[in-house]
Design a protein around this motif. Structure first.
Motif, PDB file in Angstrom:
ATOM      1  N   PHE A 107      -2.988   4.790  -2.260  1.00 45.02           N
ATOM      2  CA  PHE A 107      -4.008   5.487  -1.459  1.00 45.02           C
ATOM      3  C   PHE A 107      -4.551   6.700  -2.221  1.00 45.02           C
ATOM      4  O   PHE A 107      -5.753   6.958  -2.228  1.00 45.02           O
ATOM      5  CB  PHE A 107      -3.429   5.949  -0.118  1.00 45.02           C
ATOM      6  CG  PHE A 107      -3.280   4.831   0.883  1.00 45.02           C
ATOM      7  CD1 PHE A 107      -4.339   3.978   1.161  1.00 45.02           C
ATOM      8  CD2 PHE A 107      -2.084   4.628   1.552  1.00 45.02           C
ATOM      9  CE1 PHE A 107      -4.212   2.947   2.092  1.00 45.02           C
ATOM     10  CE2 PHE A 107      -1.950   3.596   2.478  1.00 45.02           C
ATOM     11  CZ  PHE A 107      -3.012   2.755   2.743  1.00 45.02           C
ATOM     12  N   ASN A 121      -6.803   5.629  -4.950  1.00 48.72           N
ATOM     13  CA  ASN A 121      -8.020   5.054  -4.381  1.00 48.72           C
ATOM     14  C   ASN A 121      -8.968   6.161  -3.925  1.00 48.72           C
ATOM     15  O   ASN A 121     -10.175   6.109  -4.141  1.00 48.72           O
ATOM     16  CB  ASN A 121      -7.666   4.139  -3.211  1.00 48.72           C
ATOM     17  CG  ASN A 121      -8.893   3.447  -2.620  1.00 48.72           C
ATOM     18  OD1 ASN A 121      -9.685   2.853  -3.356  1.00 48.72           O
ATOM     19  ND2 ASN A 121      -9.061   3.538  -1.317  1.00 48.72           N
ATOM     20  N   ARG A 122      -8.388   7.194  -3.314  1.00 51.60           N
ATOM     21  CA  ARG A 122      -9.203   8.323  -2.842  1.00 51.60           C
ATOM     22  C   ARG A 122      -9.737   9.133  -4.017  1.00 51.60           C
ATOM     23  O   ARG A 122     -10.906   9.535  -4.024  1.00 51.60           O
ATOM     24  CB  ARG A 122      -8.369   9.236  -1.942  1.00 51.60           C
ATOM     25  CG  ARG A 122      -8.363   8.827  -0.505  1.00 51.60           C
ATOM     26  CD  ARG A 122      -7.540   9.816   0.325  1.00 51.60           C
ATOM     27  NE  ARG A 122      -6.740   9.089   1.300  1.00 51.60           N
ATOM     28  CZ  ARG A 122      -5.406   9.074   1.343  1.00 51.60           C
ATOM     29  NH1 ARG A 122      -4.705   9.786   0.477  1.00 51.60           N
ATOM     30  NH2 ARG A 122      -4.784   8.380   2.261  1.00 51.60           N
ATOM     31  N   TYR A 175       0.845  -1.197   0.000  1.00 53.50           N
ATOM     32  CA  TYR A 175       0.000   0.000   0.000  1.00 53.50           C
ATOM     33  C   TYR A 175       0.882   1.249   0.000  1.00 53.50           C
ATOM     34  O   TYR A 175       1.117   1.851   1.041  1.00 53.50           O
ATOM     35  CB  TYR A 175      -0.909   0.011   1.226  1.00 53.50           C
ATOM     36  CG  TYR A 175      -2.025  -1.004   1.164  1.00 53.50           C
ATOM     37  CD1 TYR A 175      -3.206  -0.732   0.460  1.00 53.50           C
ATOM     38  CD2 TYR A 175      -1.926  -2.229   1.798  1.00 53.50           C
ATOM     39  CE1 TYR A 175      -4.240  -1.660   0.404  1.00 53.50           C
ATOM     40  CE2 TYR A 175      -2.944  -3.165   1.745  1.00 53.50           C
ATOM     41  CZ  TYR A 175      -4.094  -2.869   1.052  1.00 53.50           C
ATOM     42  OH  TYR A 175      -5.119  -3.782   0.996  1.00 53.50           O
ATOM     43  N   ASP A 210     -15.136  -7.294  -7.091  1.00 56.77           N
ATOM     44  CA  ASP A 210     -14.696  -6.104  -7.820  1.00 56.77           C
ATOM     45  C   ASP A 210     -15.336  -6.088  -9.207  1.00 56.77           C
ATOM     46  O   ASP A 210     -15.304  -7.076  -9.926  1.00 56.77           O
ATOM     47  CB  ASP A 210     -13.168  -6.117  -8.005  1.00 56.77           C
ATOM     48  CG  ASP A 210     -12.437  -5.848  -6.712  1.00 56.77           C
ATOM     49  OD1 ASP A 210     -13.121  -5.561  -5.705  1.00 56.77           O
ATOM     50  OD2 ASP A 210     -11.200  -5.919  -6.692  1.00 56.77           O
ATOM     51  N   GLY A 214     -14.256  -1.311  -6.326  1.00 55.35           N
ATOM     52  CA  GLY A 214     -13.322  -2.382  -5.982  1.00 55.35           C
ATOM     53  C   GLY A 214     -12.463  -1.968  -4.824  1.00 55.35           C
ATOM     54  O   GLY A 214     -12.646  -0.897  -4.240  1.00 55.35           O
ATOM     55  N   CYS A 215     -11.507  -2.810  -4.500  1.00 55.13           N
ATOM     56  CA  CYS A 215     -10.597  -2.516  -3.391  1.00 55.13           C
ATOM     57  C   CYS A 215      -9.584  -1.454  -3.835  1.00 55.13           C
ATOM     58  O   CYS A 215      -9.555  -1.052  -5.003  1.00 55.13           O
ATOM     59  CB  CYS A 215      -9.880  -3.781  -2.951  1.00 55.13           C
ATOM     60  SG  CYS A 215      -8.789  -4.459  -4.214  1.00 55.13           S
ATOM     61  N   ALA A 216      -8.761  -1.017  -2.895  1.00 50.07           N
ATOM     62  CA  ALA A 216      -7.784   0.037  -3.195  1.00 50.07           C
ATOM     63  C   ALA A 216      -6.823  -0.396  -4.292  1.00 50.07           C
ATOM     64  O   ALA A 216      -6.452   0.397  -5.156  1.00 50.07           O
ATOM     65  CB  ALA A 216      -7.015   0.405  -1.927  1.00 50.07           C
ATOM     66  N   ILE A 217      -6.412  -1.664  -4.235  1.00 51.33           N
ATOM     67  CA  ILE A 217      -5.445  -2.155  -5.224  1.00 51.33           C
ATOM     68  C   ILE A 217      -6.066  -2.136  -6.618  1.00 51.33           C
ATOM     69  O   ILE A 217      -5.458  -1.669  -7.587  1.00 51.33           O
ATOM     70  CB  ILE A 217      -4.995  -3.594  -4.872  1.00 51.33           C
ATOM     71  CG1 ILE A 217      -4.482  -3.682  -3.435  1.00 51.33           C
ATOM     72  CG2 ILE A 217      -3.969  -4.103  -5.882  1.00 51.33           C
ATOM     73  CD1 ILE A 217      -3.184  -2.989  -3.167  1.00 51.33           C
TER      74      ILE A 217
END
Lengths: 150, 407
Positions: A14, A17-18, A9, A42, A64-67
């Motif tokens: 991040f 993702n934000r 991460y 996802d 989906g997730c951050a990744i």
């Protein structure tokens, strides 16, 4: 507290993702493919505007997730202006970087995408990073079906 | 809680001493599979060292020894769920196989085009897909009783679905995704009033709730050994003797026959009719050891202890801003399913794993439940008798920290 996860991460992840880049429906897209990872739920829709063999514009929608969100966000940035052949070459390097055994990956070739190299240490999360690229691969091959990681 | 022998219990589970990423393991994924006590591990090892041979075959001493142990385990299962007879205890691979068995034998023999099967909105895929397959094969129709936003079955709606076309009601005793414990006594009474048989999926309930087949009067009850602190690859189908007698066999092969000729074969009596081939002998005996272990602690004591864990975790979770609990039934087992604002459950799972905390992140094989709540997945902490309040504190601290990191 999460020192062990710094490789996975990174701050860039991040950030994307934000604030995902190119996060919009593209009304005048001429390629549109859905990607789905049934293991984690996802889902993304990738839009491309092709100008000949060049990717003139790329955008996405989904959750989906951050990744996976960072991966697709970074991908839409990097593929804009690339030809199909160049994008395909990136896909192959990215795939090798996230799943391969070779330690000698030329990270310079993938630019910012290098922040996702950490997933190779997390087999359960590799598909989060590669979903975007498999969806792109289908879009470039002009496959109108949905893509699933399973 | 002071009387519950938690320290002794934790010492009985060697894996709880493992370090994960250099941190003490906090195992909160027992809803997916439970860890195993020494009693189970040692019993399996003992079988292979001293008691192993194929069962129901040889006249030699080891085969007799293995057969006796195997059948003794069947008696332990019978006692544990208070079935009327060991003829009603069929060993299968797990709850999933048990449901498929019922669908493909009882279902095919009794369910026809236009008939209806009633399930609920909170079922695990294993109590949806076998019925969909049967419906495709027969033309029967699957009816789904809805739930409310707390994750509770709307009993009146289920009741309203029952009619003279209903051939079976198949319901989770406890939901794996939400923790909801269904009002199975009421469901059985309503269905039996119309002569409709009831199957309960006990996979989640069995390690948390004492069950009594004769008191419950359900027609089928299924569960897996691995969620009951026993080995994986073994499970139980309970069926009322009269129903099982009338059902055609599931798989053909050795051990399930009386006589075989090329013209015709005749089938063995219960329970062997449904146990074709060499079973997972040592694992059945291991399941028996798990039951002995649980009986020593007492299911009522376990239920009381786990209720405290659930109450404590719920109270702590509610104090975390941005955390939403998924599943808030009045009657609930030791499962805390939750989502966090703007943080995907898979990120939660990976972050907590780096702290040594094992939770489940995903759809929990209950995609319709995820759709109902409008989430792609949830994070789920599921508790067992070996968990502690201190571990719940570690979980809550982890959640608070990852919320900070994600900003």
């Amino acid at each position: 507290m999460f020192e062990d996860l710094r490789e996975l991460y990174q701050e860039v992840i991040f950030d994307h993702n934000r604030n995902p880049r190119n996060f919009r429906v593209m009304a005048d897209a001429n390629r549109k493919v859905e990607g789905f990872n049934p293991l984690c739920g996802d889902r993304l829709t990738l839009y491309l505007k092709m100008d000949g063999d060049k990717i003139a514009d790329a955008s996405f929608q989904g959750s989906g997730c951050a990744i996976s969100t960072a991966s697709v966000s970074l991908m839409t940035e990097i593929i804009k202006g690339k030809t199909e052949t160049e994008a395909d070459a990136l896909f192959k390097i990215f795939h090798e970087m996230t799943t391969g055994k070779d330690e000698q990956i030329n990270l310079e070739a993938v630019g910012k995408l290098a922040v996702l190299a950490g997933v190779r240490e997390y087999p359960a999360r590799v598909k989060c990073a590669t979903l975007a690229w498999h969806t792109l691969d289908a879009a470039l091959k002009n496959e109108q079906k949905s893509i699933s990681t399973e | 809680m002071t009387t519950f022998p938690i320290d002794k219990i934790r010492a009985d589970f060697p894996i709880l001493a493992e370090k994960i990423r250099n941190k003490p393991l906090v195992y909160l994924d027992s809803g997916a599979s439970c860890q195993k006590p020494n009693a189970v591990i040692d019993s399996i090892s003992h079988v292979y060292r001293h008691e192993y041979a194929n069962i129901h075959r040889g006249v030699h001493t080891l085969s007799v020894r293995a057969t006796d142990k195997f059948e003794a385990a069947r008696e332990k299962v019978r006692g544990f769920i208070n079935a009327a007879s060991t003829k009603e205890i069929i060993f299968v691979r797990g709850a999933t196989e048990a449901i498929n068995l019922i669908a493909q034998t009882y279902g095919k023999a009794n369910i026809k085009s236009g008939d209806e099967i009633v399930i609920t909105a909170m079922e695990h895929h294993s109590n949806i897909v076998p019925w969909q397959m049967l419906c495709e094969q027969t033309g029967a129709v699957l009816k789904v009783a809805p739930m409310n936003t707390k994750g509770e079955l709307i009993f009146d709606e289920l009741s309203a679905l029952l009619n003279d076309k209903t051939r079976l009601v198949a319901v989770a005793h406890m939901s794996n995704a939400l923790g909801t414990i269904n009002p199975v006594e009421k469901i059985i009474a309503a269905a039996h009033a119309l002569n409709i048989p009831v199957m309960l999926d006990g996979a989640q309930a069995i390690p948390h709730i004492a069950v009594d087949m004769q008191a419950l009067d359900c027609d089928f009850y299924v569960f897996s050994g691995h969620k009951l602190y026993g080995p994986s690859g073994i499970g139980v189908l309970y069926g009322k003797q009269a129903l099982l007698e009338a059902m055609p066999p599931y798989q053909g092969g050795g051990d399930m026959i009386k006589t075989v000729s090329f013209e015709k074969s005749t089938y063995a009596g219960l329970p062997h009719k449904f146990e074709a081939g060499t079973p997972s002998i040592a694992d059945v005996i291991g399941l028996g050891a798990a039951i002995d272990y649980l009986n020593e602690i007492g299911m009522a004591n376990i239920a009381a202890y786990e209720a405290e864990l659930l109450a404590y975790s719920t109270q702590q979770a509610k104090q975390i801003k941005g955390l939403r609990i998924i599943g808030e039934a009045e009657d609930k087992g030791a499962i805390l399913s939750f989502v966090l604002d703007k943080i995907h459950p898979h990120d939660i799972g990976t972050m907590l794993d780096s702290l040594g905390i094992a939770i489940r992140a995903g759809h929990h094989c209950a995609m319709p439940v995820m759709d109902f709540y409008g989430v792609p997945a949830t994070a789920r902490a599921s508790f067992a008798m070996y968990n502690t309040k201190a571990e719940i504190d570690v979980l809550m601290d982890g959640i608070k920290s990852l919320i900070e990191v994600f900003g």
